[in-house]
Design an enzyme around this catalytic site. Structure first.
Site, mmCIF file in Angstrom:
data_model
loop_
_atom_site.group_PDB
_atom_site.id
_atom_site.type_symbol
_atom_site.label_atom_id
_atom_site.label_comp_id
_atom_site.label_asym_id
_atom_site.label_seq_id
_atom_site.Cartn_x
_atom_site.Cartn_y
_atom_site.Cartn_z
ATOM 1 N N HIS A 108 48.443 -9.804 -24.700
ATOM 2 C CA HIS A 108 48.627 -8.384 -25.007
ATOM 3 C C HIS A 108 49.513 -7.694 -23.982
ATOM 4 O O HIS A 108 50.459 -6.972 -24.312
ATOM 5 C CB HIS A 108 47.249 -7.702 -25.079
ATOM 6 C CG HIS A 108 47.332 -6.237 -25.338
ATOM 7 N ND1 HIS A 108 47.332 -5.312 -24.319
ATOM 8 C CD2 HIS A 108 47.447 -5.532 -26.475
ATOM 9 C CE1 HIS A 108 47.434 -4.104 -24.837
ATOM 10 N NE2 HIS A 108 47.497 -4.205 -26.153
ATOM 11 N N CYS A 111 58.219 -14.893 -36.212
ATOM 12 C CA CYS A 111 57.969 -13.625 -35.519
ATOM 13 C C CYS A 111 57.192 -13.856 -34.222
ATOM 14 O O CYS A 111 56.809 -12.914 -33.545
ATOM 15 C CB CYS A 111 57.246 -12.643 -36.423
ATOM 16 S SG CYS A 111 55.684 -13.267 -37.049
HETATM 17 C C1 PEP Z 1 52.018 -15.289 -33.413
HETATM 18 O O1 PEP Z 1 50.896 -15.806 -33.396
HETATM 19 O O2 PEP Z 1 53.063 -15.911 -33.157
HETATM 20 C C2 PEP Z 1 52.167 -13.877 -33.750
HETATM 21 C C3 PEP Z 1 53.358 -13.336 -33.909
HETATM 22 O O3 PEP Z 1 51.033 -13.122 -33.839
HETATM 23 P P1 PEP Z 1 50.215 -12.570 -32.563
HETATM 24 O O4 PEP Z 1 51.025 -12.861 -31.343
HETATM 25 O O5 PEP Z 1 50.021 -11.133 -32.780
HETATM 26 O O6 PEP Z 1 48.972 -13.368 -32.659
#
Ligand code: PEP
Ligand code: MG
Length: 759
Positions: free
Chosen positions: A400, A709
């Site tokens: 985070h 992403c």
């Molecule tokens: C991921 O897991 O790559 C993602 C983009 O989601 P998060 O980082 O929010 O878990």
């Protein structure tokens, strides 16, 4: 007053004419220091432009805003820049700039690439430093391009950060002018910085940092450089620390663009500087310190075995007389490292330590403080906005703190293991988010802006790519900045940052009859991003927060305790068991579409079985969504989903997006937030790449769009591979869009060339 002057025609007394940077370069040339040649467009030329074109009054009026109000500040920036850039420059000024550039080319024997730098000066306070507030444009070639870059430098005097800084420091906008320095680019094979004296003790030691390629990487702290210490009295190298240098910036000789490449294997751990080079640099450092009568912080580069001095300015940190008498024995190189971790968001900041152990501590974080915590939580975001840098005990590159810091442009060092124990409340430290280090006290170049790292990628042109380059957004307030990257859409809008920012859990809203308020908040937050990008697509991901992140919020006591929240009740699992909540999310999407924001798509997180997609679609239809007109897709972030992708294709979906942060942790069994195993965490593991390749192939055959992403989409090496295997789009962090776009363009061209050659 001259419009343009050669650098050798000016010296240290000419700050009112060419600003501090220009005066310093001229002075150095005059004392025989090898500085790349060039000229300055004077501060008076700029002022002349404002006055003769009649825009001065309108311009300065547009800057009269509350600089603490982000919206007003952004509006002022846009308005003022527009005024400068849309106003015709008097022809004599334009001619003078262009013909001086031609003369420079004649001097150098070729049409040279130049750097166009901003050198600001205050009319009544010539010594004021505006370092880092305005922009630099690298690798510019051709008279028209140089003139354009000069105008952009002028406009950068009205960037949000520069406006804010002047107001905070009490400078009147109309008393600050800007000289643009046009200087031949040095194509450094190696480069770095050096201090003519020890920056914290003042001892007569030259401290040199060097790495491969152009200097941006060292200055922005994006690479760990070699460190050499020379005893000036004995002319002896007394310490050498050779770093592992992972990346380097190089200039593409054809386009002139700066490209970030991995350092070739044989040079990663090799010594950058020869002894003779270290001693020559030491010599220049001494000349400069002697000339200015004060220790200097110097940037240098070496091209074709020739040393160039690129910049020299006083070190501002040598003021602690006690420290000068008695240096600490455990100091490393020029600074004492207090804690180390992962450099998760580049930039350097100095400030007082504020240890945050819970929400009750948030108020004590004031502007510019170094916020230190075990791990940030979404309810800490308001304090993170104020912090000068963020340091955590726990976490990896995708935790985070790392994600939010990158988006806020705030330096961050994560996963230090013990920062909350080692650092003391109120202690002054310097956090370096590129190197992943926290140093004792104020370290030189502490004011280097995080944006320095961004500038490398901020090439003045934007290549068209067949593979779309999108951007990730977590906080609606970053929407404008994200849209300004020119990205082809939002490949991931993380809804949980918005939801967790509300301070109450979704269940609390539902239990207390506040569902309308909740849906309105969702609509409001998503709308900001969807508006900023319309008609470009914005894929909004439904809530994906592990239960522990809800605990500190109102209603958090009702959240279940889980042994491993990462493998627990999050993502689609929560949506499909807490369907009341899921239905509220769907009604928010419906309202947005009804309001004309048809660019909003829905992305489902942590899917592992096709039945989850089926069930989610059923609920969407029950809630009145028209699946013909709204894009629905899944994140591929479990090996389960990847290996059964054909079943999802058969069920019907518009796109898939690789969540490599999770896909990597679930494929390799490496907790993405656990600093003890951070070294094992790599998205480039063949198993992860195999899963991605398999999914892309299956989707391509079926006409389903593919995207990424996860954080890995921001890494040029990964972007290149993804283009090669035929991904439809890549979604990167805001600060990585430019670099990724360039990598994509280059990879596509290379593939086309290879194909042509094979014919
Ligand atoms: C991921 O897991 O790559 C993602 C983009 O989601 P998060 O980082 O929010 O878990
Ligand atoms: Mg994920």
């Amino acid at each position: 007053m001259a419009t343009v002057v050669w650098l050798e025609e000016v010296g240290k007394d000419d700050i009112p004419v060419v600003g501090g940077k220009g005066a310093s370069l001229g002075e150095m040339i005059n004392i025989g220091v090898p500085v790349p040649g060039g000229f300055a467009v004077t501060a008076q030329a700029f002022r002349d432009f404002l006055d003769r074109s009649g825009i001065a009054t309108k311009l300065f009026e547009s800057l009269d805003v509350d600089v603490n109000n982000n919206k007003e500040l952004a509006r002022a920036e846009a308005e003022a820049k527009e005024i400068v850039l849309s106003t015709r420059v008097p022809v004599d000024i334009e001619k003078a700039v262009k013909s001086r550039y031609q003369e420079l080319c004649e001097r150098e024997g070729e049409e040279v690439f130049v750097a166009v730098r901003s050198s600001a000066t205050a009319e009544d306070l010539p010594d004021a430093s505006f370092a880092g507030q305005q922009e630099t444009f690298l690798n510019v070639r051709g008279a028209d391009a140089v003139f354009e870059a000069v105008r952009k430098c002028w406009a950068s005097l009205y960037g949000a950060r520069a406006i804010f800084y002047r107001v905070e420091q009490g400078f009147e906008h109309d008393k600050v002018n800007l000289s643009a320095i046009v200087q031949k680019m040095v194509d450094s094979e190696k480069s770095g910085v050096m201090f003519s004296s020890h920056p914290s003790t003042g001892e007569p030691q030259v401290i040199i940092e060097g790495a491969w390629g152009l200097g941006e990487m060292v200055v922005s702290g994006s690479v760990s450089p070699d460190n050499y210490v020379v005893d000036r009295a004995r002319k002896e190298i007394i310490d050498r620390r050779i770093a592992i240098k992972e990346i380097m910036a190089v200039r593409d000789l054809k386009t002139g663009d700066t490209v970030i490449n991995p350092v070739p294997k044989d040079r990663k751990e090799a010594v950058v500087l020869k002894d003779s080079e270290i001693l020559s640099l030491t010599n220049y450092a001494e000349v400069l310190e002697k000339h200015y009568g004060i220790p200097q912080d110097i940037e240098w580069g070496i091209e074709d075995n020739k040393i160039y001095i690129l910049q020299s300015r006083p070190i501002t940190t040598i003021n602690n007389k006690k420290a000068a008498r008695k240096p600490a024995s455990s100091e490393v190189g020029d600074k004492k490292v207090l804690v180390s971790g992962l450099g998760a968001s580049p930039g350097v900041a100095t400030g007082a330590v504020r240890i945050v152990t819970g929400t009750r501590d948030l108020d004590k974080v004031t502007k510019g403080d170094i916020m230190v915590t075990v791990m940030t939580m979404p309810d800490m975001v308001p304090a993170m906005r104020r912090a000068g840098a963020i340091v955590t005990d726990e976490g990896g590159m995708t935790c985070h703190a790392a994600i939010v810091s990158r988006e806020l442009g705030c330096p961050a060092v994560v996963g230090t293991k013990n920062a909350t124990k080692v650092l003391k409340e109120g202690e002054m430290v310097t956090a370096d988010g590129g190197r992943g280090k926290v140093y004792q006290g104020a370290v030189a170049r502490a004011a280097a802006p995080a944006a320095a790292a961004v500038a490398v990628g901020a090439a003045p042109y934007r290549p068209i790519t067949a593979t779309e380059v999108k951007v990730n957004v977590s906080m609606p307030e970053a929407a404008e900045q994200a849209a300004a990257t020119g990205a082809d859409g939002v490949g991931l809008l993380r809804l949980e940052h918005l939801i967790l920012g509300l301070g109450k859990t979704p269940s609390y809203f539902i239990k207390n009859g506040l569902t309308e308020e909740y849906v309105e908040e969702l609509v409001k937050g998503i709308r900001v991003v969807a508006d900023a990008f319309y008609p470009r697509p914005v894929w909004v991901r439904t809530l994906d927060a592990p239960t522990d992140e809800f605990r500190g919020m109102e209603g958090g006591d009702d959240e279940p305790f889980e042994h491993n929240p990462m493998l627990g009740w999050r993502g689609i699992r929560r949506d499909l068991t807490d369907t009341d909540h899921f239905r509220l999310e769907i009604s928010a999407f419906k309202r947005l579409h009804e309001a004309g924001l048809t660019n909003v798509g829905i992305m489902l997180p942590l899917v592992q079985h096709v039945s989850e997609l089926r069930k989610a679609k059923e609920i969407m239809v029950e809630e009145g969504l028209d699946l013909e007109t709204i894009d629905v897709g899944i994140m591929v972030e479990t090996p389960g989903a990847a290996l059964t992708i054909e079943e999802f294709i058969e069920e019907g979906l518009d796109f898939v997006s690789f969540g490599t942060n999770d896909l990597t942790q679930y494929t390799l069994a490496v907790d993405r937030n656990n600093e003890n195993v951070a070294k094992l965490y790599t998205e480039l593991h063949p198993a992860v790449l195999k899963l991605i390749e398999y999914v892309v192939e299956e989707c391509r055959e079926a006409g389903v769009k593919t995207s990424i992403c996860g954080q890995a989409g921001s890494y040029p090496e990964m972007a290149k591979r993804l283009v090669e295997i035929g991904i439809t789009s890549i979604s990167a962090n805001i600060d990585a869009v430019a670099v990724v776009r360039e990598t994509v363009a280059r990879s596509e061209l290379k593939m086309m060339l290879d194909a042509l050659r094979e014919r």
